[in-house]
Design a protein around this motif. Structure first.
Motif, PDB file in Angstrom:
ATOM      1  N   VAL A  10     -20.810  21.796  -4.163  1.00  0.00           N
ATOM      2  CA  VAL A  10     -19.495  22.214  -3.681  1.00  0.00           C
ATOM      3  C   VAL A  10     -18.476  22.151  -4.818  1.00  0.00           C
ATOM      4  CG1 VAL A  10     -17.630  21.674  -2.057  1.00  0.00           C
ATOM      5  CG2 VAL A  10     -20.019  21.526  -1.308  1.00  0.00           C
ATOM      6  N   LEU A  11     -18.513  21.073  -5.570  1.00  0.00           N
ATOM      7  CA  LEU A  11     -17.599  20.917  -6.701  1.00  0.00           C
ATOM      8  C   LEU A  11     -17.851  21.994  -7.751  1.00  0.00           C
ATOM      9  CD1 LEU A  11     -15.388  19.074  -7.905  1.00  0.00           C
ATOM     10  CD2 LEU A  11     -17.210  17.749  -8.954  1.00  0.00           C
ATOM     11  N   LEU A  12     -19.110  22.247  -8.054  1.00  0.00           N
ATOM     12  CA  LEU A  12     -19.456  23.256  -9.048  1.00  0.00           C
ATOM     13  C   LEU A  12     -19.013  24.657  -8.607  1.00  0.00           C
ATOM     14  CD1 LEU A  12     -20.795  23.751 -11.774  1.00  0.00           C
ATOM     15  CD2 LEU A  12     -22.950  24.092 -10.554  1.00  0.00           C
ATOM     16  N   GLU A  13     -19.208  24.973  -7.344  1.00  0.00           N
ATOM     17  CA  GLU A  13     -18.788  26.281  -6.828  1.00  0.00           C
ATOM     18  C   GLU A  13     -17.273  26.443  -6.922  1.00  0.00           C
ATOM     19  OE1 GLU A  13     -19.074  30.098  -5.519  1.00  0.00           O
ATOM     20  OE2 GLU A  13     -20.720  28.791  -6.136  1.00  0.00           O
ATOM     21  N   SER A  14     -16.546  25.394  -6.619  1.00  0.00           N
ATOM     22  CA  SER A  14     -15.090  25.443  -6.730  1.00  0.00           C
ATOM     23  C   SER A  14     -14.649  25.601  -8.188  1.00  0.00           C
ATOM     24  CB  SER A  14     -14.480  24.177  -6.123  1.00  0.00           C
ATOM     25  OG  SER A  14     -13.081  24.229  -6.180  1.00  0.00           O
ATOM     26  N   LEU A  15     -15.296  24.868  -9.092  1.00  0.00           N
ATOM     27  CA  LEU A  15     -14.998  25.024 -10.525  1.00  0.00           C
ATOM     28  C   LEU A  15     -15.244  26.465 -10.963  1.00  0.00           C
ATOM     29  CD1 LEU A  15     -16.510  21.833 -12.197  1.00  0.00           C
ATOM     30  CD2 LEU A  15     -14.144  22.611 -12.392  1.00  0.00           C
ATOM     31  N   LYS A  16     -16.356  27.026 -10.524  1.00  0.00           N
ATOM     32  CA  LYS A  16     -16.708  28.403 -10.896  1.00  0.00           C
ATOM     33  C   LYS A  16     -15.652  29.385 -10.390  1.00  0.00           C
ATOM     34  CE  LYS A  16     -19.676  31.292  -8.879  1.00  0.00           C
ATOM     35  NZ  LYS A  16     -20.914  31.790  -8.286  1.00  0.00           N
ATOM     36  N   GLU A  17     -15.283  29.275  -9.133  1.00  0.00           N
ATOM     37  CA  GLU A  17     -14.294  30.198  -8.561  1.00  0.00           C
ATOM     38  C   GLU A  17     -12.957  30.109  -9.288  1.00  0.00           C
ATOM     39  OE1 GLU A  17     -14.081  29.250  -4.412  1.00  0.00           O
ATOM     40  OE2 GLU A  17     -16.128  29.954  -4.020  1.00  0.00           O
ATOM     41  N   LYS A  18     -12.515  28.898  -9.554  1.00  0.00           N
ATOM     42  CA  LYS A  18     -11.225  28.719 -10.232  1.00  0.00           C
ATOM     43  C   LYS A  18     -11.301  29.162 -11.699  1.00  0.00           C
ATOM     44  CE  LYS A  18      -9.477  25.243  -7.074  1.00  0.00           C
ATOM     45  NZ  LYS A  18     -10.183  25.893  -5.987  1.00  0.00           N
ATOM     46  N   ALA A  19     -12.447  28.958 -12.332  1.00  0.00           N
ATOM     47  CA  ALA A  19     -12.618  29.422 -13.714  1.00  0.00           C
ATOM     48  C   ALA A  19     -12.607  30.947 -13.774  1.00  0.00           C
ATOM     49  CB  ALA A  19     -13.912  28.864 -14.299  1.00  0.00           C
ATOM     50  N   ILE A  20     -13.237  31.599 -12.803  1.00  0.00           N
ATOM     51  CA  ILE A  20     -13.220  33.065 -12.757  1.00  0.00           C
ATOM     52  C   ILE A  20     -11.797  33.559 -12.561  1.00  0.00           C
ATOM     53  CG2 ILE A  20     -13.898  35.065 -11.350  1.00  0.00           C
ATOM     54  CD1 ILE A  20     -16.645  33.648 -10.998  1.00  0.00           C
ATOM     55  N   ASP A  21     -11.029  32.898 -11.689  1.00  0.00           N
ATOM     56  CA  ASP A  21      -9.624  33.272 -11.495  1.00  0.00           C
ATOM     57  C   ASP A  21      -8.830  33.125 -12.788  1.00  0.00           C
ATOM     58  OD1 ASP A  21     -10.100  33.819  -8.823  1.00  0.00           O
ATOM     59  OD2 ASP A  21      -9.253  31.918  -8.099  1.00  0.00           O
ATOM     60  N   ALA A  22      -9.108  32.070 -13.549  1.00  0.00           N
ATOM     61  CA  ALA A  22      -8.341  31.784 -14.764  1.00  0.00           C
ATOM     62  C   ALA A  22      -8.780  32.612 -15.971  1.00  0.00           C
ATOM     63  CB  ALA A  22      -8.458  30.297 -15.108  1.00  0.00           C
ATOM     64  N   PHE A  23     -10.079  32.873 -16.091  1.00  0.00           N
ATOM     65  CA  PHE A  23     -10.602  33.505 -17.303  1.00  0.00           C
ATOM     66  C   PHE A  23     -11.169  34.898 -17.095  1.00  0.00           C
ATOM     67  CE2 PHE A  23     -11.104  28.895 -18.001  1.00  0.00           C
ATOM     68  CZ  PHE A  23     -10.314  28.756 -19.126  1.00  0.00           C
ATOM     69  N   GLY A  24     -11.492  35.251 -15.855  1.00  0.00           N
ATOM     70  CA  GLY A  24     -12.141  36.528 -15.573  1.00  0.00           C
ATOM     71  C   GLY A  24     -13.638  36.352 -15.430  1.00  0.00           C
ATOM     72  N   LYS A  25     -14.231  37.139 -14.532  1.00  0.00           N
ATOM     73  CA  LYS A  25     -15.659  37.000 -14.216  1.00  0.00           C
ATOM     74  C   LYS A  25     -16.555  37.215 -15.433  1.00  0.00           C
ATOM     75  CE  LYS A  25     -19.095  38.310 -10.862  1.00  0.00           C
ATOM     76  NZ  LYS A  25     -19.342  38.820  -9.550  1.00  0.00           N
ATOM     77  N   ASP A  26     -16.167  38.113 -16.326  1.00  0.00           N
ATOM     78  CA  ASP A  26     -16.990  38.419 -17.498  1.00  0.00           C
ATOM     79  C   ASP A  26     -16.986  37.297 -18.540  1.00  0.00           C
ATOM     80  OD1 ASP A  26     -14.263  39.100 -17.928  1.00  0.00           O
ATOM     81  OD2 ASP A  26     -14.833  40.317 -19.663  1.00  0.00           O
ATOM     82  N   ARG A  27     -16.112  36.293 -18.384  1.00  0.00           N
ATOM     83  CA  ARG A  27     -16.038  35.209 -19.361  1.00  0.00           C
ATOM     84  C   ARG A  27     -16.526  33.870 -18.809  1.00  0.00           C
ATOM     85  NH1 ARG A  27     -10.720  34.990 -22.635  1.00  0.00           N
ATOM     86  NH2 ARG A  27     -12.125  33.961 -24.072  1.00  0.00           N
ATOM     87  N   VAL A  28     -17.113  33.885 -17.591  1.00  0.00           N
ATOM     88  CA  VAL A  28     -17.603  32.653 -16.976  1.00  0.00           C
ATOM     89  C   VAL A  28     -19.098  32.794 -16.711  1.00  0.00           C
ATOM     90  CG1 VAL A  28     -17.454  31.157 -14.946  1.00  0.00           C
ATOM     91  CG2 VAL A  28     -15.369  32.171 -15.907  1.00  0.00           C
ATOM     92  N   GLU A  29     -19.863  31.817 -17.179  1.00  0.00           N
ATOM     93  CA  GLU A  29     -21.302  31.787 -16.931  1.00  0.00           C
ATOM     94  C   GLU A  29     -21.660  30.451 -16.287  1.00  0.00           C
ATOM     95  OE1 GLU A  29     -24.066  33.040 -19.928  1.00  0.00           O
ATOM     96  OE2 GLU A  29     -22.463  34.004 -21.065  1.00  0.00           O
ATOM     97  N   VAL A  30     -22.599  30.504 -15.370  1.00  0.00           N
ATOM     98  CA  VAL A  30     -23.094  29.280 -14.738  1.00  0.00           C
ATOM     99  C   VAL A  30     -24.580  29.184 -15.045  1.00  0.00           C
ATOM    100  CG1 VAL A  30     -23.479  28.067 -12.563  1.00  0.00           C
ATOM    101  CG2 VAL A  30     -21.385  29.397 -12.899  1.00  0.00           C
TER     102      VAL A  30
END
Length: 141
Positions: A10-30
């Motif tokens: 749950v924490l990781l999913e929230s980090l991912k969503e907020k990182a995508i909002d902040a940096f853009g989907k093309d700049r976030v990898e999990v």
């Protein structure tokens, strides 16, 4: 190589969503992160100052069978995940420590690409810190 330790989903999913909002989907990898015990001699970084028997570390990690491909190599995240994994549960049985990780790629050594640490790094560090703090403040225990 040790067995993987999973982040709190749950924490990781929230980090991912907020990182995508902040940096853009093309700049976030999990993906999976490999952790080392030092900056130089365990990460295949050539230096005359340290003994390095890990010049093939990237090939070794790429060939290691995991559910998720190993996409990063650093020193801190495993320690946090390990502590959460080893922590005794609360009296009701719930986890006492919830952990995840977010990292900024400063050097992509497989492509020999480096972040501008003077101009770009301070901006990325601030935005990443905001992502983490927002995630933690909104996380429901």
């Amino acid at each position: 190589l040790t067995s993987p330790i999973q982040a709190d989903k749950v924490l990781l999913e929230s980090l991912k969503e907020k990182a995508i909002d902040a940096f853009g989907k093309d700049r976030v990898e999990v993906g999976a992160n490999a952790s080392t015990d030092s900056f130089y001699c365990s990460q295949g970084r050539p230096s005359d100052d340290f003994t390095d028997d890990n010049s093939d570390i990237f090939e070794t990690l790429k060939s290691h069978p995991t559910n998720d491909p190993i996409i990063s190599l650093e020193m801190e995240t495993f320690k946090i995940l390990h502590l959460a994994h080893c922590a005794k549960p609360l009296s009701g049985g719930a986890k006492s420590i919830h952990a995840g990780g977010l990292a900024i790629v400063v050097a992509d050594r497989t492509r020999n690409e480096w972040l501008d640490t003077v101009n770009d790094l301070p901006v990325l560090e601030k935005r990443a810190a905001q992502v983490v703090l927002q995630t933690i403040s909104e996380y429901q225990l």
